[in-house]
Write a protein that holds these residues in place. Structure first.
Motif, PDB file in Angstrom:
ATOM      1  N   TYR A  34      32.403  59.231-102.162  1.00 36.00           N
ATOM      2  CA  TYR A  34      31.601  60.285-102.097  1.00 36.00           C
ATOM      3  C   TYR A  34      32.026  61.474-101.522  1.00 36.00           C
ATOM      4  O   TYR A  34      31.348  62.264-101.154  1.00 36.00           O
ATOM      5  N   VAL A  35      33.453  61.678-101.699  1.00 28.06           N
ATOM      6  CA  VAL A  35      34.037  63.022-101.205  1.00 28.06           C
ATOM      7  C   VAL A  35      34.108  63.975-101.994  1.00 28.06           C
ATOM      8  O   VAL A  35      34.422  63.665-103.139  1.00 28.06           O
ATOM      9  N   HIS A  36      33.501  65.120-101.858  1.00 28.36           N
ATOM     10  CA  HIS A  36      33.474  66.276-102.805  1.00 28.36           C
ATOM     11  C   HIS A  36      34.139  67.554-102.132  1.00 28.36           C
ATOM     12  O   HIS A  36      34.020  67.812-100.810  1.00 28.36           O
ATOM     13  N   VAL A  37      35.430  68.077-102.844  1.00 22.14           N
ATOM     14  CA  VAL A  37      36.040  69.091-102.226  1.00 22.14           C
ATOM     15  C   VAL A  37      35.673  70.342-103.139  1.00 22.14           C
ATOM     16  O   VAL A  37      35.685  70.520-104.161  1.00 22.14           O
ATOM     17  N   TYR A  38      35.394  71.559-102.289  1.00 23.46           N
ATOM     18  CA  TYR A  38      34.996  72.721-102.920  1.00 23.46           C
ATOM     19  C   TYR A  38      36.077  73.822-102.349  1.00 23.46           C
ATOM     20  O   TYR A  38      36.171  73.828-100.874  1.00 23.46           O
ATOM     21  N   GLU A  39      36.804  74.537-102.839  1.00 26.46           N
ATOM     22  CA  GLU A  39      37.790  75.608-102.463  1.00 26.46           C
ATOM     23  C   GLU A  39      36.882  77.039-102.685  1.00 26.46           C
ATOM     24  O   GLU A  39      37.128  77.377-103.791  1.00 26.46           O
ATOM     25  N   PRO A  40      36.365  77.635-101.445  1.00 23.98           N
ATOM     26  CA  PRO A  40      35.812  78.720-102.031  1.00 23.98           C
ATOM     27  C   PRO A  40      36.711  79.955-102.212  1.00 23.98           C
ATOM     28  O   PRO A  40      37.986  79.993-101.856  1.00 23.98           O
TER      29      PRO A  40
END
Length: 136
Positions: A115-121
């Motif tokens: 359940y790894v979620h990656v978000y690049e702002p």
């Protein structure tokens, strides 16, 4: 948008950090190995060019004998070379936007972490947050 930024700033203030250490050498790290045995272990390192210094970094990992769960490498210099080296038993995620030649962050996450979620702002979002905080 302004309310959202205030909420984010407030949420950041509410974050509690577990035990953390700043280590200057490998001998100091050995003292803490057993203390953090059952916790999530995160390493943050300024690698100053991923492709140039990755082999030395792998040697460091082998010598420190800590099984990190998450490794964050900054100043990866990915702008001109987006070849991210593999690290055994890890998945990796990397930035896709660059400000200058030093740009780039790579995050290695142990494969058994689900359940790894990656978000690049967007950089504009970050700049807006900084400007809003300066006004206070």
């Amino acid at each position: 948008m302004a309310n959202y930024i205030e909420e984010v700033a407030t949420d950041i203030d509410q974050i509690s950090v577990g035990d953390s250490i700043l280590v200057g050498d490998l001998n100091s790290l050995q003292v803490y190995r057993t203390k953090f045995n059952n916790s999530l272990k995160i390493l943050v390192q300024n690698i100053r060019s991923l492709n140039k210094n990755f082999t030395d970094f792998e040697v460091f990992l082998a010598r420190c004998k800590v099984n990190y769960d998450v490794i964050v490498l900054t100043e990866c210099w990915l702008q001109y070379n987006n070849n991210v080296p593999e690290l055994e038993s890890f998945r990796h995620f990397s930035t896709t936007r660059y400000l200058n030649q030093n740009s780039g962050v790579v995050v290695y996450v142990r494969e058994n972490l689900k359940y790894v979620h990656v978000y690049e702002p967007m950089i504009d979002d970050c700049d807006c947050l900084v400007r809003q905080m300066k006004k206070k």
